[in-house]
Design an enzyme around this catalytic site. Structure first.
Site, short mmCIF file in Angstrom:
data_model
loop_
_atom_site.label_atom_id
_atom_site.label_comp_id
_atom_site.label_asym_id
_atom_site.label_seq_id
_atom_site.Cartn_x
_atom_site.Cartn_y
_atom_site.Cartn_z
N THR A 175 9.46 -8.11 -12.00
CA THR A 175 8.82 -9.40 -12.26
C THR A 175 7.63 -9.59 -11.32
O THR A 175 7.75 -9.41 -10.11
CB THR A 175 9.82 -10.55 -12.06
N SER B 114 -3.82 -2.74 0.04
CA SER B 114 -2.74 -3.59 0.55
C SER B 114 -3.30 -4.97 0.88
O SER B 114 -4.29 -5.09 1.61
CB SER B 114 -2.12 -2.96 1.81
N GLY B 115 -2.67 -6.02 0.35
CA GLY B 115 -3.21 -7.37 0.47
C GLY B 115 -3.29 -7.91 1.89
O GLY B 115 -4.25 -8.59 2.25
N HIS B 116 -2.28 -7.61 2.72
CA HIS B 116 -2.24 -8.27 4.03
C HIS B 116 -3.25 -7.72 5.02
O HIS B 116 -3.37 -8.23 6.13
CB HIS B 116 -0.81 -8.22 4.61
N ASN C 288 -6.88 4.53 9.72
CA ASN C 288 -6.32 3.30 10.25
C ASN C 288 -6.28 3.26 11.77
O ASN C 288 -6.21 2.19 12.38
CB ASN C 288 -4.90 3.07 9.71
N CYS D 148 2.77 0.91 11.96
CA CYS D 148 3.92 1.48 11.25
C CYS D 148 4.69 2.49 12.09
O CYS D 148 5.77 2.92 11.71
CB CYS D 148 3.45 2.14 9.96
N GLN E 208 -7.31 0.44 4.60
CA GLN E 208 -8.12 -0.08 5.71
C GLN E 208 -9.57 -0.35 5.29
O GLN E 208 -10.23 -1.19 5.89
CB GLN E 208 -8.10 0.90 6.88
N GLY F 75 0.81 -1.21 0.00
CA GLY F 75 0.00 0.00 0.00
C GLY F 75 0.84 1.26 0.00
O GLY F 75 0.48 2.27 -0.62
#
Length: 391
Positions: A235, A197-199, A149, A323, A177, A69
């Protein structure tokens, strides 16, 4: 262990992990190559791109996979600034953004751009009229987070986007979020760029998305190969991309049911703590907030001490954004909504996820009050408060 820090990260969902597994070993080809095992990877990536696009009402070609993100936020701001610098050098954001936005804005200020940081009210909402007044002829971008967040407040995104479009200004929102927890339609909400953001929604760490509306041209952030429609080199991380696609699909499919259950747990935790612990308060709006977010301040004590004692009892929470967990400074979000330093230092954030149960919430309501009482017994601030109130 009772995990109540889902805003920091979430476990990879079993269904997501199963979807990813073949792309670590069996279908390991580089999606940019032309032989058959590479085509398998390309096909899987295309499917994931459509899954993410469908989740936010976008087109597949508007989805660009990134590393996280923070990269998506950086790309949106730096890419716009570089591409539109001849048109203008003014950007509008808010004082409660994630540091991926705030630190990028500070970087741009050092490179000749002007940034207006909008104030928020006690709930964390921006003032729409102040936004309108902040717009200048040289404003090129408005970036306002979808949901905060720390305190969970959900901003009036569609209204902000409408104002931006009426003035011919690009609109970006950090939806890290919100994704998977709030219904998102980039077209109805007038969103030009959006970060994911995936996680945060049951996929793995190290994968993100920047949605970028067709026709919008911003400069590249990462140069190299021709991946991601020649706009983001590197990649492709096929297993992570596959996982994010599956996680986005599941989150949207289950959203109504999951939100209803988590909101009930959220409100039970808020009401239970307010009832059992004196001199504590909820941060953020009581209802216009993320389903799983509970951010509270406890007078006379510090959040870090509560966290350590909760950890000893098997409860994981946080005192703000993950963070900034190593910082001793009080939360910039809590200061922005008007909390004094000492109250901001005494905050806890519980974020409830799909795996949490009513028994988890009951345990926190039972466990936290004695911890607060013990810490207050050692607090000079609390002792002074009690003496003053006896007089």
């Amino acid at each position: 262990m009772i995990y109540l820090d889902n805003a920091a990260t979430t476990p990879v969902r079993p269904e997501v992990f199963e979807e990813m597994k073949p792309y670590f070993t069996e279908h390991f080809g580089n999606a940019s190559s032309i032989y058959s095992i590479a085509k398998d990877s390309k096909k899987a990536m295309d499917k994931a791109r459509k899954q993410v696009a469908d989740a936010i009402g976008a087109k597949p070609e508007e989805i660009f996979f990134t590393g996280c993100g923070s990269e998506s936020d950086n790309w949106a701001l730096k890419g716009t600034a570089d591409a539109l610098s001849k048109k203008g050098k003014h950007i509008i954001t808010t004082k409660i953004e994630h540091h991926a936005i705030l630190h990028t804005a500070e970087f741009l200020e050092k490179h000749g751009f002007e940034v207006t940081y909008l104030d928020v009210d006690k709930y964390g909402f921006i003032n729409i009229e102040e936004l309108k007044k902040a717009i200048r002829d040289d404003t090129i971008l408005i970036s306002v987070m979808f949901a905060n967040n720390e305190i969970g407040t959900i901003e009036p995104i569609a209204e902000i986007g409408k104002i931006a479009h009426e003035r011919g200004i690009l609109f970006h929102t950090d939806a890290v979020q919100a994704m998977g927890h709030v219904k998102i339609d980039v077209n109805k909400m007038n969103i030009d760029m959006l970060s994911i953001s995936g996680h945060k929604l049951g996929a793995q760490k190290g994968i993100g998305v920047l949605y970028k509306r067709n026709g919008i041209k911003i400069s590249q952030l990462i140069h190299g190969g021709a991946q991601e429609q020649q706009q983001r080199a590197g990649t492709e991380n096929i297993p992570a991309i596959v996982g994010l696609g599956k996680a986005a699909e599941l989150a949207v499919k289950e959203m109504d049911e999951t939100n209803a259950r988590i909101t009930k747990l959220r409100d039970k935790l808020i009401n239970g703590l307010l009832e059992k612990i004196p001199y504590c308060s909820l941060n953020g709006h009581p209802s216009k907030r993320l389903p799983g977010n509970v951010n509270m301040s406890f007078d006379f004590i510090e959040g870090e001490s509560m966290l350590l004692m909760l950890d000893m009892k098997g409860i994981c929470a946080s005192s703000g954004s993950a963070c900034t967990s190593s910082s001793l400074d009080p939360s910039h979000v809590l200061l922005a909504i008007g909390l004094p330093h000492e109250k901001a230092h005494g905050s806890l954030r519980f974020t409830i996820g799909r795996e949490n149960t009513e028994e988890d919430i009951d345990y926190v309501i039972e466990t936290l009050p004695p911890i607060v009482e013990k810490l207050r017994a050692m607090s000079p601030l609390y002792e002074d408060f009690l003496k003053k109130n006896k007089q």
